[in-house]
Design a protein around this motif. Sequence first.
Motif: not given
Length: 157
Positions: A122, A114, A125, A117-118
Amino acid sequence: MSTTTEAVGSTGELRGNWQAGVLGGVAGALVMGGLVLAMSPPVLAVAIPSLYGLAPPPNPGVGMVVHVSHGAVLGVVFAAIVGAAGIEGATRQVGLGVAWGVVTWIGLAALVMPVWLSVVGSPASPPFPNFAPPSLLWHAVYGAVLGGVYAATADRL
C-alpha cells in the motif's frame, strides 16, 4: 424403549448479546469514521481499503464500508467479553468499551495494520509500530460509543 439425554453442567451459552455488539460496533465505527474523515481523510480513503486491495485510487466510501464491517466484528468480540466477564451496568460497559478501543488501537491499528499494509504494498503504509495519538483518540471514541450503545440495547435486542 425410550432414552433421554440431558446436558449436565455448562451449556456453553455466552451471556453477551451479539446483536447489541453488532449495533454498537457499527455505531462506533460510523462515529470514528466521521472523526477520521475530518482529521485524516487518507486513512479512510486509502489505508483502510488498501488492506483488501481496494485502493488506490482513493475511495472513502469503500473505506467506510470496510471500516464499519471491522467495527461490527469487533463489536461481537466485545459482546463476548462482556458476557464472559459478566460486566453489568452502563458505566462499566462504557469503560470496558473504551478499554477495548485502546486494545484494538494497540493490537490492530498500531501493530497489525502497518505490517499488513506493507505486505500488500500500500502507498499508505505507515511505519511500524504506528502508535499515532489521533488514532488512539479515534479508537477510544469507537469504544465509548460501542459500550454506550451496547449498554442501551443489550436488554432490548
